[in-house]
Design a protein around this motif. Structure first.
Motif, PDB file in Angstrom:
ATOM      1  N   ARG A 139       0.828  -1.212   0.000  1.00  0.00           N
ATOM      2  CA  ARG A 139       0.000   0.000   0.000  1.00  0.00           C
ATOM      3  C   ARG A 139       0.862   1.261   0.000  1.00  0.00           C
ATOM      4  NH1 ARG A 139      -5.154   1.707   0.965  1.00  0.00           N
ATOM      5  NH2 ARG A 139      -5.882  -0.409   1.401  1.00  0.00           N
ATOM      6  N   SER A 140       1.874   1.278   0.840  1.00  0.00           N
ATOM      7  CA  SER A 140       2.740   2.461   0.925  1.00  0.00           C
ATOM      8  C   SER A 140       3.471   2.713  -0.387  1.00  0.00           C
ATOM      9  CB  SER A 140       3.764   2.276   2.061  1.00  0.00           C
ATOM     10  OG  SER A 140       3.108   2.147   3.303  1.00  0.00           O
ATOM     11  N   PHE A 175      -6.427   2.402  -7.801  1.00  0.00           N
ATOM     12  CA  PHE A 175      -5.586   2.078  -6.648  1.00  0.00           C
ATOM     13  C   PHE A 175      -5.966   0.748  -6.000  1.00  0.00           C
ATOM     14  CE2 PHE A 175      -4.073   2.089  -2.335  1.00  0.00           C
ATOM     15  CZ  PHE A 175      -2.829   2.693  -2.412  1.00  0.00           C
ATOM     16  N   ASP A 182      -6.324   7.265  -8.073  1.00  0.00           N
ATOM     17  CA  ASP A 182      -7.327   6.725  -7.160  1.00  0.00           C
ATOM     18  C   ASP A 182      -8.250   5.723  -7.840  1.00  0.00           C
ATOM     19  OD1 ASP A 182      -6.310   8.286  -5.146  1.00  0.00           O
ATOM     20  OD2 ASP A 182      -7.760   9.921  -5.422  1.00  0.00           O
ATOM     21  N   CYS A 196       1.236   4.182  -3.064  1.00  0.00           N
ATOM     22  CA  CYS A 196       1.024   5.610  -2.797  1.00  0.00           C
ATOM     23  C   CYS A 196       2.206   6.430  -3.305  1.00  0.00           C
ATOM     24  CB  CYS A 196       0.822   5.855  -1.302  1.00  0.00           C
ATOM     25  SG  CYS A 196      -0.745   5.254  -0.637  1.00  0.00           S
TER      26      CYS A 196
END
Length: 449
Positions: A119-120, A132, A129, A123
């Protein structure tokens, strides 16, 4: 030893050996890429371009994780090839036994790390988005099955180091067929989207790994290990680490550079991401002959250096270079004639097709230096030139990041800068690899004394 499960590349016509060794690997590599292509085709046509972008943008990230693990398999394979060239059967078997510890350890470690950090990292990559969550789901599932990828690639690398490029092919074909069936069932019947594609791929790879291991143990005499062969050997493990860490770093640096370029691509929106995904799939397929030839050159180099035959290594390099030029010119012509048609295999959106068609024409101009990266770098890897392994990976980072910064700042180029960055990175890396070969430092490296 049964000759059908090994190939002594220290004797015979160089170009004939390289081609005979490369062809099964080429078919195998194409089937391996078939995993990704089928994923992209099914997702692009039946789920949508956003899902295609989500699957595509995680490719470089997953390659980063795989590369860290596969470096140890490459290092073990080089060591085994050189012992094989020396006709030292015991040390070949000892290398197999000790390599398993490293591969299992790295596979488990990287699975845990990649799942926790996914996840990091997404990002940090400026993931839009709208794609994502799909990208995160696909990454976590594929990373969870990383151990199966590591095991298959590890056993395949060991088999190839002994000259057996055919055995891994049989299981890849079967696994590819299973992957296609799994994609169709999970996506079209159960409507699982990107999750279905990821699950089908992991299951296919796991089956391929298990079957390959069982077959190798039953059929290849070198894999019939005794308890003594499986005893941890500090000297061997240190040699594998000495090779595996730089080789893993090489692959991970290349992958990191691709992730960085993906991050730049993500700024231009879903259409450009989808086009970049499609062109990347095509380029991956085009690179398979280079990759197969490179693996042949690595095994050829390692065996002949183990036998002390430097002049034969040089002949193999020059013959491989001729093959690269012929294939590159052929593929460049094909891209100019049929580029848009290739893009339509993945997506039917007119804007994406138009962007992708022009993009593959741009990158095809750099196919010759791309092919020489594989040939020259593989020769250095086969010689055990671990210092250059790290340097060549660093060059790709500098190229992809540096060119992307400079070219994207030119308004007239716009998003085309992404593909010019790719081509120019191939050019500079290929040039440096060929310079390294001409310096001749690889001739003086010895791993098996």
């Amino acid at each position: 030893m049964k000759k059908q499960y090994v190939c002594d590349m220290t004797q015979g016509n160089e170009i004939s050996l390289l081609l005979r060794f490369s062809m099964p690997m080429l078919v195998g590599n194409i089937f391996q890429q078939f995993y990704n292509m089928v994923d992209s085709v099914i997702v692009g046509n039946y789920v949508g371009k956003n899902a295609l972008a989500a699957v595509g943008m995680t490719g470089s990230l997953n390659f980063l994780y795989f590369s860290l693990c596969n470096g140890f398999a490459t290092g073990a394979g080089v060591l085994m090839s050189q012992y094989f060239g020396m006709k030292n059967e015991k040390r070949v078997k000892d290398s197999i036994g000790n390599a398993v510890y490293l591969m299992l350890g790295m596979g488990v470690l990287m699975s845990v790390i990649s799942i926790l950090l996914s996840r990091s990292i997404l990002c940090l990559l400026n993931t839009p988005d709208v794609i994502f969550e799909d990208a995160l789901l696909y990454t976590r599932i594929t990373c969870g099955g990383l151990i199966s990828v590591v095991l298959y690639n590890g056993i395949a690398a060991m088999l190839r180091s002994l000259g057996d490029s055919k055995t891994p092919l049989f299981f890849l074909i079967f696994a590819s067929i299973l992957n296609v069936i799994g994609d169709l069932v999970l996506v079209l019947t159960f409507h699982m989207g990107v999750a279905g594609v990821a699950i089908a791929t992991i299951l296919a790879q796991a089956l391929s790994a298990v079957c390959c291991i069982i077959y190798a143990m039953r059929k290849n005499p070198y894999f019939r290990l005794t308890r003594e062969n499986c005893r941890p050997d500090r000297v061997l493990l240190m040699k594998m680490l000495k090779l595996g860490i730089p080789f893993g770093a090489q692959g991970s640096l290349i992958a990191f550079s691709c992730v960085a370029l993906q991050s730049v691509t993500n700024r231009f929106g879903e259409d450009v991401i989808a086009a970049f995904t499609s062109t990347s799939r095509i380029e991956q397929l085009v690179q398979q002959p280079y990759n197969s030839l490179g693996m042949a050159v690595a095994t050829f180099t390692a065996q002949n250096l183990g036998a002390g035959n430097i002049e034969r290594v040089k002949k193999g390099y020059h013959r491989a270079g001729i093959l690269v030029v012929i294939f590159s010119l052929t593929m460049c012509t094909l891209m100019y004639l049929c580029g848009n048609s290739f893009i339509r295999l993945f997506v039917d959106d007119p804007q994406v097709v138009a962007i992708g068609g022009r993009a593959v024409r741009i990158t095809s101009l750099f196919y010759i230096p791309l092919g020489m990266i594989y040939v020259a770098r593989s020769l250095m890897n086969g010689a055990g030139d671990s210092a250059f392994a790290f340097v060549s990976g660093l060059i790709e980072i500098i190229g992809r990041i540096g060119f992307s910064i400079v070219l994207t700042s030119v308004p007239a180029l716009g998003y085309w800068a992404v593909w010019y960055t790719t081509g120019l990175t191939w050019l500079i890396t290929g040039t440096v690899c060929m310079i390294r070969y001409t310096q001749g430092k690889w001739r003086h490296i010895s791993l098996v004394n």
